[in-house]
Scaffold this motif. Structure first.
Motif, PDB file in Angstrom:
ATOM      1  N   LEU A 107       0.834  -1.209   0.000  1.00  0.00           N
ATOM      2  CA  LEU A 107       0.000   0.000   0.000  1.00  0.00           C
ATOM      3  C   LEU A 107       0.865   1.255   0.000  1.00  0.00           C
ATOM      4  N   ALA A 108       1.917   1.260   0.802  1.00  0.00           N
ATOM      5  CA  ALA A 108       2.802   2.428   0.848  1.00  0.00           C
ATOM      6  C   ALA A 108       3.461   2.665  -0.503  1.00  0.00           C
ATOM      7  N   MET A 109       3.895   1.568  -1.154  1.00  0.00           N
ATOM      8  CA  MET A 109       4.512   1.720  -2.477  1.00  0.00           C
ATOM      9  C   MET A 109       3.496   2.228  -3.493  1.00  0.00           C
ATOM     10  N   GLY A 110       2.271   1.690  -3.439  1.00  0.00           N
ATOM     11  CA  GLY A 110       1.244   2.130  -4.385  1.00  0.00           C
ATOM     12  C   GLY A 110       0.903   3.593  -4.211  1.00  0.00           C
ATOM     13  N   LEU A 111       0.778   4.035  -2.958  1.00  0.00           N
ATOM     14  CA  LEU A 111       0.460   5.437  -2.720  1.00  0.00           C
ATOM     15  C   LEU A 111       1.617   6.343  -3.133  1.00  0.00           C
ATOM     16  N   GLY A 112       2.864   5.846  -2.972  1.00  0.00           N
ATOM     17  CA  GLY A 112       4.009   6.631  -3.434  1.00  0.00           C
ATOM     18  C   GLY A 112       3.984   6.821  -4.935  1.00  0.00           C
ATOM     19  N   LEU A 113       3.661   5.756  -5.680  1.00  0.00           N
ATOM     20  CA  LEU A 113       3.555   5.880  -7.138  1.00  0.00           C
ATOM     21  C   LEU A 113       2.420   6.810  -7.520  1.00  0.00           C
ATOM     22  N   ALA A 114       1.287   6.698  -6.803  1.00  0.00           N
ATOM     23  CA  ALA A 114       0.154   7.579  -7.115  1.00  0.00           C
ATOM     24  C   ALA A 114       0.508   9.033  -6.888  1.00  0.00           C
ATOM     25  N   LYS A 115       1.294   9.274  -5.847  1.00  0.00           N
ATOM     26  CA  LYS A 115       1.707  10.650  -5.580  1.00  0.00           C
ATOM     27  C   LYS A 115       2.571  11.185  -6.703  1.00  0.00           C
ATOM     28  N   GLU A 116       3.485  10.338  -7.262  1.00  0.00           N
ATOM     29  CA  GLU A 116       4.341  10.789  -8.348  1.00  0.00           C
ATOM     30  C   GLU A 116       3.553  11.050  -9.623  1.00  0.00           C
ATOM     31  N   LYS A 117       2.500  10.255  -9.861  1.00  0.00           N
ATOM     32  CA  LYS A 117       1.749  10.378 -11.105  1.00  0.00           C
ATOM     33  C   LYS A 117       0.573  11.337 -10.980  1.00  0.00           C
ATOM     34  N   ALA A 118       0.338  11.875  -9.785  1.00  0.00           N
ATOM     35  CA  ALA A 118      -0.853  12.701  -9.585  1.00  0.00           C
ATOM     36  C   ALA A 118      -0.860  13.913 -10.516  1.00  0.00           C
ATOM     37  N   ALA A 119       0.309  14.516 -10.756  1.00  0.00           N
ATOM     38  CA  ALA A 119       0.349  15.732 -11.573  1.00  0.00           C
ATOM     39  C   ALA A 119       0.361  15.427 -13.063  1.00  0.00           C
ATOM     40  N   GLU A 120       1.160  14.439 -13.484  1.00  0.00           N
ATOM     41  CA  GLU A 120       1.326  14.191 -14.917  1.00  0.00           C
ATOM     42  C   GLU A 120       0.307  13.214 -15.491  1.00  0.00           C
ATOM     43  N   ALA A 126      -5.270  10.056 -14.237  1.00  0.00           N
ATOM     44  CA  ALA A 126      -6.060   8.818 -14.377  1.00  0.00           C
ATOM     45  C   ALA A 126      -5.302   7.628 -13.787  1.00  0.00           C
ATOM     46  N   ALA A 127      -3.988   7.514 -14.100  1.00  0.00           N
ATOM     47  CA  ALA A 127      -3.187   6.411 -13.547  1.00  0.00           C
ATOM     48  C   ALA A 127      -3.078   6.544 -12.037  1.00  0.00           C
ATOM     49  N   ALA A 128      -2.956   7.770 -11.543  1.00  0.00           N
ATOM     50  CA  ALA A 128      -2.895   7.975 -10.090  1.00  0.00           C
ATOM     51  C   ALA A 128      -4.192   7.544  -9.442  1.00  0.00           C
ATOM     52  N   ALA A 129      -5.329   7.826 -10.093  1.00  0.00           N
ATOM     53  CA  ALA A 129      -6.622   7.423  -9.529  1.00  0.00           C
ATOM     54  C   ALA A 129      -6.732   5.906  -9.460  1.00  0.00           C
ATOM     55  N   ARG A 130      -6.229   5.219 -10.524  1.00  0.00           N
ATOM     56  CA  ARG A 130      -6.260   3.751 -10.492  1.00  0.00           C
ATOM     57  C   ARG A 130      -5.395   3.205  -9.354  1.00  0.00           C
ATOM     58  N   LEU A 131      -4.228   3.806  -9.151  1.00  0.00           N
ATOM     59  CA  LEU A 131      -3.361   3.353  -8.069  1.00  0.00           C
ATOM     60  C   LEU A 131      -4.002   3.593  -6.706  1.00  0.00           C
ATOM     61  N   VAL A 132      -4.671   4.746  -6.565  1.00  0.00           N
ATOM     62  CA  VAL A 132      -5.365   5.013  -5.292  1.00  0.00           C
ATOM     63  C   VAL A 132      -6.501   4.017  -5.073  1.00  0.00           C
TER      64      VAL A 132
END
Length: 468
Positions: free
Chosen positions: A295-308, A311-317
């Motif tokens: 979960l921590a890794m997934g949220l970290g990736l979502a945080k990186e993709k949130a700006a660029e 949609a991918a960040a939403a899927r990760l969340v």
């Protein structure tokens, strides 16, 4: 379910009295007597002759023990004023312990009775010092303070009169019985080699009564037969009293036996607690901890993709949200395995109903308790039912099961029955009923299993009742 015959966590557990439809106690009836054939064969059985030899041998041994013990104790008492009597007394006690070792071995060989050795002398007091004096003084002190050594001395004294009585009774009865039984074969000796017509029973003045007529000879043989049939049982009773003395005075004291049991139970409790801690650590490491790391890794990736890439960040969340739900479920299951909240809040009835609802077969639950037992007993009863119902699901091939909980006197009884294939045995199939019996034994509980081949299976756990 796993378990067969009877598994008792503590053989000395209180004898429970259940309902008329309740589970049967382990070994309830025992083996029936051997019947008329056994009575007829008893006089010529090896056991009867061993017991007779045991009683006969007891007299010379008792004379030796009594003489040695009385002489030694008298000598020690006379020498106490010079302090020489103290080591003499210790030597007498040590000698009496040697007598006890011989008697326990004799009971084992001739009577087939296992009598446990008494508690040993304190080991710390037998070690030698620099010059050896501390070791000698320590051994003397240990002997003088040893309750088992004094019991051995008492045995050497009090056994003597009983051994005399038992010897005279057994020898007189045995020889009289066989002599009368065989009288029809040897009564001819009297008229041939003596001036008497038969065995003289008594003489009163000029009147003498002999066993010489055919009817009297036959009656003597019949009386001998009755005595021969009765003699083994009388001798067995005499040997049983001997064995009671051996167990009571030469075995471990009840207090020492209880201490040994408590030490064993403490080991079981410690091992069980350690196993539970390892299980909890393993489930946390492999379950919730792994999911929280993902979960921590997934949220970290979502945080990186949130700006660029929103949609991918939403899927990760969304995936992280699913992992959170699974982690919470695993933590709730783990907490339930440690101590369920429903048991604490609502008691056994609600907690067992919850367990029954998750069983693979329909389970009826009936709890009839006047009040809630102590939390520790309540928890043991709960986890006992959990394990037994797990066995029903995994091994019984049953269609229905029944759980009953009730109080009988000072005991809490838990019965789990199913209509499965039966034939379960303690320790078979890896289902752990032997371990369950040990855990129940740690709190003076008993596990009773009745599982004939073909079923049904009934397992009853008996626990001491302790109120809140």
């Amino acid at each position: 379910m796993d378990g067969g015959g009877a598994v008792a966590g503590r053989a000395g557990g209180a004898g429970w009295t259940g309902r008329p439809d309740g589970a049967r106690r382990a070994g309830g009836t025992g083996r029936a007597g051997r019947g008329f054939g056994g009575v007829l064969l008893a006089p010529v059985s090896a056991r009867a002759w061993r017991e007779f030899a045991y009683v006969l041998l007891s007299l010379p041994l008792a004379v030796a023990y009594f003489s040695a013990a009385i002489t030694g104790l008298s000598l020690a008492a006379g020498l106490l004023v010079t302090f020489v009597g103290i080591p003499v007394l210790a030597g007498v006690l040590l000698m009496c312990r040697g007598f006890g070792w011989l008697e326990r071995a004799r009971a084992r060989v001739m009577l087939g009775a296992e009598v446990a050795d008494p508690e040993p002398l304190p080991a710390g007091r037998r070690g030698a010092g620099a010059d050896g004096r501390r070791g000698v003084l320590g051994a003397v002190a240990a002997l003088l303070k040893s309750g088992s050594a004094w019991r051995h001395a008492v045995y050497a004294v009090v056994w003597f009169p009983w051994a005399v009585f038992a010897f005279c009774t057994a020898l007189t009865l045995w020889t009289t019985a066989w002599s009368l039984l065989l009288y029809p074969l040897w009564f001819w000796v009297f008229p041939v080699f003596t001036d008497q017509p038969g065995l003289q029973l008594f003489q009163n003045g000029d009147r003498t009564f002999h066993l010489d007529s055919p009817a009297e000879v036959a009656l003597a043989g019949l009386a001998g037969l009755v005595l021969v049939l009765a003699a083994p049982w009388v001798v067995r009773a005499l040997a049983a009293v001997d064995l009671l003395l051996v167990r009571g005075l030469l075995g471990p004291s009840p207090l020492a036996h209880r201490v040994s049991e408590l030490e064993s139970d403490r080991g079981v409790v410690v091992d069980t607690a350690a196993a539970d801690l390892r299980r909890i650590e393993r489930e946390l490491h492999d379950g919730a901890q792994a999911r929280l790391s993902a979960l921590a890794m997934g949220l970290g990736l979502a945080k990186e993709k949130a700006a660029e890439d929103p949609a991918a960040a939403a899927r990760l969340v969304d995936e992280a949200h699913g992992e959170v739900k699974l982690a919470l479920k695993e933590l709730r299951d783990l907490a339930r395995g440690i101590h369920p909240a429903v048991l604490t809040d609502r008691g056994l009835d609600a907690a067992l109903s919850s367990v029954a609802s998750r069983c693979a077969v329909p389970v009826a639950v009936a709890v009839d308790l006047p009040e809630r037992p102590a939390p520790a007993i309540e928890g043991i009863a709960y986890f006992t039912v959990c394990e037994l119902l797990q066995n029903v699901s995994d091994h019984a091939a049953a269609t229905t099961a029944q759980v009953d909980v009730w109080k009988s006197g000072p005991r809490l009884l838990v019965r789990v029955a199913d209509d499965g294939r039966g034939g379960a045995r303690p320790g078979s199939g890896g289902t752990g009923l032997a371990g369950l019996a040990e855990r129940l034994g740690a709190v003076d509980g008993v596990l009773v299993v009745d599982s004939p081949d073909g079923g049904p299976t009934t397992v009853t756990a008996e626990l001491p009742w302790r109120s809140r």
